[in-house]
Design an enzyme around this catalytic site. Structure first.
Site, PDB file in Angstrom:
ATOM      1  CE1 TYR A  18      -4.237   2.052   1.096  1.00  0.00           C
ATOM      2  CE2 TYR A  18      -2.709   3.171   2.077  1.00  0.00           C
ATOM      3  CZ  TYR A  18      -3.094   3.556   1.100  1.00  0.00           C
ATOM      4  OH  TYR A  18      -4.650   4.306   1.368  1.00  0.00           O
ATOM      5  CG  HIS A  22      -1.242   5.273  -1.609  1.00  0.00           C
ATOM      6  ND1 HIS A  22      -1.406   4.051  -2.136  1.00  0.00           N
ATOM      7  CD2 HIS A  22      -1.954   6.571  -1.728  1.00  0.00           C
ATOM      8  CE1 HIS A  22      -2.694   4.369  -1.758  1.00  0.00           C
ATOM      9  NE2 HIS A  22      -3.415   5.724  -1.811  1.00  0.00           N
ATOM     10  CE1 TYR A  41      -7.188  11.053   1.154  1.00  0.00           C
ATOM     11  CE2 TYR A  41      -6.245  11.277  -1.149  1.00  0.00           C
ATOM     12  CZ  TYR A  41      -6.825  10.734  -0.118  1.00  0.00           C
ATOM     13  OH  TYR A  41      -7.456   9.597  -0.158  1.00  0.00           O
ATOM     14  CD1 TRP A  76      -6.610   4.669  -6.390  1.00  0.00           C
ATOM     15  CD2 TRP A  76      -4.618   4.800  -7.361  1.00  0.00           C
ATOM     16  NE1 TRP A  76      -5.335   4.849  -5.548  1.00  0.00           N
ATOM     17  CE2 TRP A  76      -4.594   4.940  -5.949  1.00  0.00           C
ATOM     18  CE3 TRP A  76      -3.503   4.544  -8.160  1.00  0.00           C
ATOM     19  CZ2 TRP A  76      -3.042   4.547  -5.414  1.00  0.00           C
ATOM     20  CZ3 TRP A  76      -1.985   4.580  -8.166  1.00  0.00           C
ATOM     21  CH2 TRP A  76      -2.004   4.665  -6.074  1.00  0.00           C
ATOM     22  CD1 TRP A  77     -10.303   3.733  -6.018  1.00  0.00           C
ATOM     23  CD2 TRP A  77     -12.474   3.952  -7.490  1.00  0.00           C
ATOM     24  NE1 TRP A  77     -11.324   4.936  -5.717  1.00  0.00           N
ATOM     25  CE2 TRP A  77     -12.275   5.324  -6.549  1.00  0.00           C
ATOM     26  CE3 TRP A  77     -14.176   3.658  -7.859  1.00  0.00           C
ATOM     27  CZ2 TRP A  77     -13.671   6.010  -5.894  1.00  0.00           C
ATOM     28  CZ3 TRP A  77     -14.423   4.186  -7.283  1.00  0.00           C
ATOM     29  CH2 TRP A  77     -14.289   5.762  -6.296  1.00  0.00           C
TER      30      TRP A  77
END
Length: 104
Positions: A18, A22, A41, A76-77
């Site tokens: 993860y 990112h 963010y 992306w999802w």
């Protein structure tokens, strides 16, 4: 500035992947988010529960409503769906967290 917080759910053992994904966020995704007004963010991980806590700010949160329709967001999802709990459309399962205190 409006603020939004939510939690998502990472599969156990996928913490490093993860973070890697990112760290290598697609430039076109970053551009889409900033052009939509997203600022500050951040995503945090509770390693004990595998809960991801996301926080962002935007001038107008309603501008984020169209993000699910963007092919970049959908891609992306799909890319992230194997490492976190996802809905049938690959969007991450998430729970919005209401604000109860803010010190400006």
């Amino acid at each position: 500035m409006q603020r939004k917080a939510l939690k998502m759910f990472l599969h156990p053992g996928k913490e490093a992947e993860y973070k890697k994904r990112h760290d290598e966020i697609w430039p076109e995704l970053a551009s889409l988010l900033t052009s939509t007004g997203v600022q500050n963010y951040s995503i945090f991980l509770d390693e004990e529960t595998h809960i991801l806590f996301a926080y962002l700010e935007a001038e107008d949160l309603t501008k984020l409503d169209d993000l699910p329709n963007h092919p970049i967001m959908q891609n992306w999802w799909a890319y992230m769906a194997d490492i976190m709990e996802s809905n049938p459309d690959n969007s991450p399962k998430s729970v919005e967290i209401p604000s109860v205190f803010y010190l400006a």
